[in-house]
Design a protein around this motif. Structure first.
Motif, short mmCIF file in Angstrom:
data_model
loop_
_atom_site.label_atom_id
_atom_site.label_comp_id
_atom_site.label_asym_id
_atom_site.label_seq_id
_atom_site.Cartn_x
_atom_site.Cartn_y
_atom_site.Cartn_z
N VAL A 170 -4.46 -1.62 -9.37
CA VAL A 170 -5.73 -0.94 -9.21
C VAL A 170 -6.85 -2.10 -8.64
N MET A 171 -6.78 -3.09 -9.66
CA MET A 171 -7.92 -4.35 -9.19
C MET A 171 -7.85 -4.95 -7.98
N LEU A 172 -6.60 -5.62 -7.91
CA LEU A 172 -6.08 -6.43 -6.74
C LEU A 172 -6.36 -5.61 -5.34
N PRO A 173 -5.66 -4.61 -5.40
CA PRO A 173 -6.04 -3.74 -4.04
C PRO A 173 -7.28 -3.45 -3.70
N THR A 174 -8.09 -2.93 -4.68
CA THR A 174 -9.36 -2.77 -4.50
C THR A 174 -10.31 -3.78 -3.88
N LYS A 175 -9.98 -4.87 -4.43
CA LYS A 175 -10.76 -6.39 -4.12
C LYS A 175 -10.37 -6.81 -2.74
N ILE A 176 -8.84 -7.10 -2.58
CA ILE A 176 -8.41 -7.67 -1.32
C ILE A 176 -7.54 -6.80 -0.60
N GLY A 177 -7.28 -5.52 -1.04
CA GLY A 177 -6.60 -4.57 -0.18
C GLY A 177 -5.11 -4.56 -0.20
N LEU A 178 -4.71 -3.57 0.08
CA LEU A 178 -3.12 -3.38 -0.14
C LEU A 178 -2.42 -4.40 0.73
N GLN A 179 -3.04 -4.69 1.75
CA GLN A 179 -2.57 -5.33 2.77
C GLN A 179 -2.38 -7.00 2.29
N MET A 180 -3.07 -7.36 1.28
CA MET A 180 -2.71 -8.79 0.65
C MET A 180 -2.18 -8.57 -0.63
N ALA A 181 -2.50 -7.34 -1.43
CA ALA A 181 -1.92 -7.30 -3.02
C ALA A 181 -0.77 -7.02 -3.11
N VAL A 182 -0.01 -6.28 -2.05
CA VAL A 182 1.22 -6.04 -2.00
C VAL A 182 2.07 -7.30 -1.57
N SER A 183 2.96 -7.61 -2.67
CA SER A 183 3.83 -8.79 -2.33
C SER A 183 4.97 -8.98 -3.44
N PRO A 184 6.03 -9.35 -3.14
CA PRO A 184 7.09 -9.43 -3.83
C PRO A 184 6.85 -9.67 -5.35
N PHE A 185 5.69 -10.55 -5.43
CA PHE A 185 5.53 -11.03 -6.98
C PHE A 185 4.84 -9.57 -7.65
N THR A 186 3.98 -9.16 -7.05
CA THR A 186 3.16 -8.20 -7.58
C THR A 186 3.89 -6.76 -7.52
N TRP A 187 4.12 -6.11 -6.49
CA TRP A 187 4.45 -4.85 -6.21
C TRP A 187 6.30 -4.88 -6.11
N GLY A 188 6.73 -5.80 -5.92
CA GLY A 188 8.17 -5.93 -5.96
C GLY A 188 8.80 -5.90 -4.48
N PHE A 189 8.11 -5.85 -3.48
CA PHE A 189 8.39 -5.80 -2.05
C PHE A 189 7.20 -6.37 -1.09
N ALA A 190 7.62 -6.73 0.03
CA ALA A 190 6.63 -7.29 0.86
C ALA A 190 5.96 -6.09 1.60
N MET A 191 4.85 -6.21 2.06
CA MET A 191 4.19 -5.58 2.99
C MET A 191 4.69 -5.44 4.46
N THR A 192 5.41 -4.44 5.02
CA THR A 192 6.07 -4.54 6.16
C THR A 192 5.28 -3.61 7.19
N PRO A 193 5.10 -3.89 8.45
CA PRO A 193 4.70 -2.48 9.40
C PRO A 193 4.99 -1.15 9.17
N ALA A 194 6.35 -1.08 8.73
CA ALA A 194 6.87 0.23 8.24
C ALA A 194 6.02 0.71 7.27
N HIS A 195 5.97 -0.07 6.13
CA HIS A 195 5.08 0.41 5.04
C HIS A 195 3.63 0.80 5.37
N ALA A 196 2.95 -0.01 6.33
CA ALA A 196 1.73 0.22 6.62
C ALA A 196 1.77 1.50 7.30
N ALA A 197 2.70 1.82 8.13
CA ALA A 197 2.58 3.13 8.90
C ALA A 197 2.55 4.20 8.13
#
Lengths: 689, 362
Positions: free
Chosen positions: A389-416
């Motif tokens: 909740v807090m990180l995505p709101t603050k810095i956005g999904l584009q930066m908050a989603v990482s293997p460390f936090t969400w368990g996967f990295a943000m790829t263009p496919a995810h974004a699409a």
């Protein structure tokens, strides 16, 4: 189908397109993502220069006032401290009895005894003595301004914005101003608390005096009243209840500011006790001291509101002199009696140190036990809300989603997939309800993906200004643009976004929780009866105290602040939702019932839409409460404007802190106007206003 | 009884060409271009067209000593404004208000306070009682404002409390009383200073019908004792008929017709007035004198009744005396003879052909 769309829809689509262009373009043009340093107006330096000039040229004047005010404070402080505690406890109990009967008297007696036994008597009396001076002053000032505003519309127009500013600029922002002008000491707390607490008295005075019916005024005139007689013998007594409500609100505001002002130290009062123990991580002690404040607040609130409620009650039976003046007689006899007793029984004069009883140690041990044994659970809650909740709101999904936090990295496919998913949801909502919800979802999706702090600032200004314009007309739109422009131009943009981010999340969660409870309470008298004292307690609780339990468990940090804000800000959501749902036009409900609507249909299709304007006022209050708590939450290490204000106070940089303070006031006022405008518009549309 | 008091014809309060305009420049038209309009109705229209509100347009009437003058009109007709102009609660835009021949509009604020303290009393629709004072203090309030001492205030208040029948309620507070009782307090308060002129602004409109009737009777009883000069505002035509000596009907701020109730019924000035009078129960308005006819034969030995007896109250006698009863004037003179046939004829006749005798009795 097409008829559902109007020009507003096209305007919002344009806004979204412009926003997206800004988002893409900010990689190329740096000024879009970050307001250029060179453009910043050095307002803080100017403010500091003004302050220096004031101190240099008019310092003697302010110090003179300070010197004058110091005497009554010293006097009351001396009186309250030299009075045997038994006498004070007796008098408080008697006042409680007179205000609202024996229940409150018992409560007051136990509460004051707690203060004595726990060893915080002197600190409590020190706070009370400040209150004893600030409340009458606030009432006097507030009543005078209220009368002025009542008689002159022009004066009212000048006074009202002043009140808004005094009530929304965080106290920390002007404490330093007062400190610099009036010098160190208790006077600072006094002046701050008068400044903060007289506005509600002004408002209530104006409302009360305006509320006296024309016929009563006319009957006064026809009885041959002179203007002075008309005012003092007709208008004032007829609006007494509202005036006393103002006294109640002024007193509560005064108390909360007396506590907050103790942050400057040197006051040896109960607020300082809470603060210093929190800083030393002595949570047991701070909880006990916090309880003293809470009890004080509750007694003072119940006593003043008790007198306000009783002002309309009259006892018709004839009484003897002794019966009519029984409380005064009891007060005199009791005081003399306890005074005499205290001469012989020393314990009544001053509670001995060795007899103080403090469960602080036990509390601390219990807390340690709790934290050690439930470490995983406590940490999990924090981590989950941080990552999702807090990180995505603050810095956005584009930066908050990482293997460390969400368990996967943000790829263009995810974004699409995210983009398509959100567009689909928006389209669905547009088809099912209306385009406003669809637009809202799209905007939310963009903000959530980019992150509030990473959004290009012109885009944020644009979105909020258009929202203001669409909701409250062009004035609100321009006001919003100017307000956000101010924050960009004075270089506090980043911190402002951090404040909005934290407060925004807290408000959404508070409102969701509060409205749910409110809806439940509107349909269930038991829930309502349970919630009422909880709400009352939380609402009268000085803000410091609410921080304590969360700091105890989560230490300092944004998450602690978030929880504290929610704990304080959900109350108005409960209140207004329940009130709104319980006061719907009976005939509409009956009509819906006769159409055969089920319980859920009734709730979602009849009751909630009708109650929404009132619930929106609840949201308004939730935001205001949230911002008020956010200011205090700076103590536990947030990073937004509130922190700048707080640092400004501790570093002695008035200009810097005050600019941030104005920024917070701007956020509060814009949020207030938008929600009010929406609620007002909707009530008119529904024919409820 | 009450018929007679107005016969003295001495004017107590006089309202001369009073205008009240609300707007940006209320007196613009009345000052500059008054002469251009001979017809006040046209002037009012011109003012309205300029976007201002005309609450009262050229209102004139006299209130005689001891009479009950009723102003009747629907809401928005300006009747509440005119009574407030009379007491200067509202400042008239133009015109004169003469109290005992003195123009009230020329009085200073100070003189006005004195006049209100001693010469005027007013009763309000929603009572206008002070919520923080009990009954006796509410009633004694005007005396308190005058600085009279407590014993004098209370003895005077006690006197009017008796008059309105509120004994035993002295220490109650307004909200403990029913609407009817609250209005008794309002009436008592307005009478505490023994005013000459008594204003009543829809005093019974906020009460339910049964209580209203009772209060009307009470009012008539009090007036029969006190003989005040009264301006009574109402929107209820039947109420007006019951209590008025004379009445004015207002519409859109203008006075449409002034006269005795019976005049209005028998000769309505226009369709507007006729609309009110058409469903009036005549037997409750017409009096014996109104239907008296020239006796055809000798009247000796016939029963005699006073001329102001309502027809509804003489039906019994008419039924018992087929030959009719003699209607006599106040001085005992014979006005004519009333018969059952005459009553039926009068009740059946439209307002167009009024019984001749009605014209004689005035």
């Amino acid at each position: 189908m097409l008829a559902k769309f109007d020009r507003g829809f096209a305007q919002w689509i344009a806004v979204i397109i412009v926003t997206l262009i800004f988002v893409v373009a900010q990689k190329e043009w740096g000024w879009l993502s970050k307001y250029p340093e060179g453009w910043i107006i050095p307002l803080d330096d100017a403010l500091n220069a003004i302050l220096d000039w004031l101190v240099g040229n008019l310092g003697w004047f302010f110090l003179g006032i300070s010197w004058l005010l110091d005497w009554p404070i010293k006097g009351v402080r001396w009186a309250l401290n030299s009075l045997p505690w038994a006498v004070s406890v007796f008098l408080v109990t008697l006042i409680a009895q007179a205000a609202s009967g024996w229940r409150l008297a018992v409560f007051a007696l136990l509460s004051t005894l707690y203060m004595v036994v726990i060893g915080y008597w002197e600190e409590s009396m020190n706070s009370l003595s400040l209150l004893a001076i600030s409340v009458p002053l606030a009432i006097l000032v507030g009543f005078s301004f209220g009368v002025l505003g009542f008689f002159s519309r022009r004066a009212e127009r000048a006074i009202m914005p002043m009140l808004d500013i005094l009530q929304t600029v965080p106290a920390f922002a002007y404490l330093l101003l007062i400190l610099t002008l009036f010098g160190f000491g208790t006077v600072v707390g006094l002046i701050a608390s008068v400044l903060y607490s007289f506005p509600p008295m002004v408002r209530n005075t104006i409302v009360g005096l305006r509320g006296v019916s024309d016929e009563i005024i006319e009957s006064g005139i026809m009885s041959g009243a002179t203007p002075a007689q008309l005012f003092w013998q007709v208008r004032v007594p007829s609006s007494l209840r509202q005036l006393l409500l103002g006294v109640n609100q002024a007193t509560m505001a005064s108390l909360s500011m007396v506590i907050i002002a103790s942050i400057i130290g040197g006051t040896a009062d109960i607020g300082w006790e809470v603060l210093s123990t929190i800083r030393k991580a002595q949570f047991g002690e701070s909880l006990l001291a916090g309880l003293v404040i809470a009890l004080m607040a509750m007694i003072i609130d119940r006593v003043t509101s008790g007198f306000a409620a009783r002002s309309g009650e009259y006892d018709p039976t004839e009484k003897s002199f002794a019966r009519r003046h029984r409380y005064w007689i009891a007060a005199i006899i009791g005081t003399v009696l306890f005074f005499a007793l205290a001469e012989f029984v020393n314990v009544l004069e001053e509670w001995p140190r060795e007899m103080e009883f403090s469960p602080a140690g036990a509390l601390n041990d219990g807390l340690t036990y709790l934290i050690v044994n439930f470490r995983t659970e406590i940490e999990t809650i924090k981590t989950l809300s941080l990552f999702f909740v807090m990180l995505p709101t603050k810095i956005g999904l584009q930066m908050a989603v990482s293997p460390f936090t969400w368990g996967f990295a943000m790829t263009p496919a995810h974004a699409a997939a995210y983009a398509f998913g959100m567009i689909a949801i928006a389209a669905f909502c547009t088809a099912k309800w209306n385009w406003r919800i669809g637009i809202f979802i799209l905007l939310f999706a963009i903000f959530f993906y980019i992150g509030l702090t990473n959004m290009p600032w012109p885009a944020v200004v644009l979105v909020y200004s258009v929202a203001g314009w669409r909701i409250g007309g062009y004035r609100l739109g321009i006001g919003t643009a100017l307000g956000f422009g101010f924050m960009a131009a004075t270089g506090i943009w980043h911190e402002a976004m951090l404040s909005i981010y934290l407060c925004g999340i807290a408000v959404i969660i508070s409102f969701a929780i509060g409205a749910s409870i409110g809806i439940w309470a509107a349909h269930n008298d038991t829930v309502s009866a349970i919630m009422r004292p909880i709400n009352d307690t939380l609402q009268t609780m000085p803000l410091f105290v609410i921080l304590i339990p969360f700091v105890m468990i989560y230490k300092i940090g944004e998450f602690t602040a978030l929880l504290a804000i929610i704990a304080y800000a959900f109350v108005p959501a409960v209140r207004y939702s329940e009130h709104g749902l319980r006061n719907l036009p009976e005939n509409v409900i009956e009509a819906a019932r006769m159409m055969g609507s089920t319980k859920w249909q009734m709730l979602w299709q009849v009751k909630v839409p009708l109650a929404l304007p009132v619930m929106m006022l609840g949201l308004n209050q939730t935001i205001m409460y949230g911002i008020a708590m956010l200011v205090i939450a700076a103590l536990v290490g947030t990073k937004g404007l509130e922190q700048v204000v707080y640092v400004g106070l501790s570093d002695g940089n008035f200009g810097h802190g005050f600019v941030a303070g104005i920024g917070m006031a701007i956020i509060a006022i814009i949020a207030d106007r938008m929600t009010q405008a929406w609620s007002g518009k909707r009530q008119v549309e529904l024919g409820l206003a | 009884m009450k018929r007679n008091s107005s016969d003295t014809k001495k004017v107590k309060l006089s309202c001369r060409n009073v205008w009240k305009v609300y707007g940006a420049h209320p007196d613009q038209f009345l000052k500059d271009s008054k002469d251009r309009f001979q017809d006040p109705a046209k002037l009012a229209e011109a003012i309205r067209e300029s976007g201002q509100i005309v609450a009262n347009a050229n209102v004139s009437f006299d209130v005689h000593v001891g009479e009950t003058f009723v102003i009747m009109g629907l809401s928005g007709s300006g009747k509440s404004t005119i009574v407030r102009c009379l007491s200067r609660l509202v400042e008239p835009t133009a015109g004169e208000i003469l109290l005992d021949g003195d123009d009230l509009l020329k009085k200073s604020e100070k003189e006005l306070i004195e006049i209100r303290r001693h010469k005027m009393g007013m009763v309000f629709q929603n009572f206008g009682l002070l919520p923080h004072l009990n009954v006796i203090d509410n009633i004694a309030f005007p005396l308190k404002l005058q600085g009279r001492d407590e014993s004098e205030r209370y003895s005077q208040a006690e006197r009017v409390i008796k008059l309105v029948g509120l004994q035993g309620r002295e220490s109650n507070f307004p909200k403990e009383l029913s609407g009817g009782q609250q209005q008794r307090v309002g009436i008592a308060r307005s009478l505490a200073v023994e005013p000459d002129v008594w204003f009543l602004d829809e005093p019974f409109s906020a009460l339910d019908p049964l209580i209203r009737k009772q209060m009307q009777n009470e009012f008539l009883r009090i007036q029969s004792v006190l003989h005040k000069s009264i301006v009574f505002i109402t929107h209820d035509f039947h109420e007006a008929l019951r209590i008025a000596d004379r009445m004015a009907i207002m519409r859109d701020g203008e006075v449409v017709q002034i006269g005795r109730p019976v005049d209005l019924i028998l000769n309505p000035a226009d369709g507007y007035v006729r609309d009110f009078t058409s469903d009036v129960p005549w037997e409750g308005v017409l009096r014996a004198a109104d239907i008296a006819e020239q006796p055809q034969g000798p009247v000796d030995g016939l029963e005699r009744i006073p001329g102001d007896t309502l027809i509804e109250n003489m039906l019994r006698q008419l039924a018992d005396h087929e030959e009719g009863v003699v209607v006599e004037g106040e001085d005992g003179s014979v006005l004519g003879i009333a018969t059952a046939r005459g009553v039926v004829a009068a009740l059946a006749s439209g307002s167009s052909d009024a019984p001749e005798a009605a014209k004689r009795y005035s």
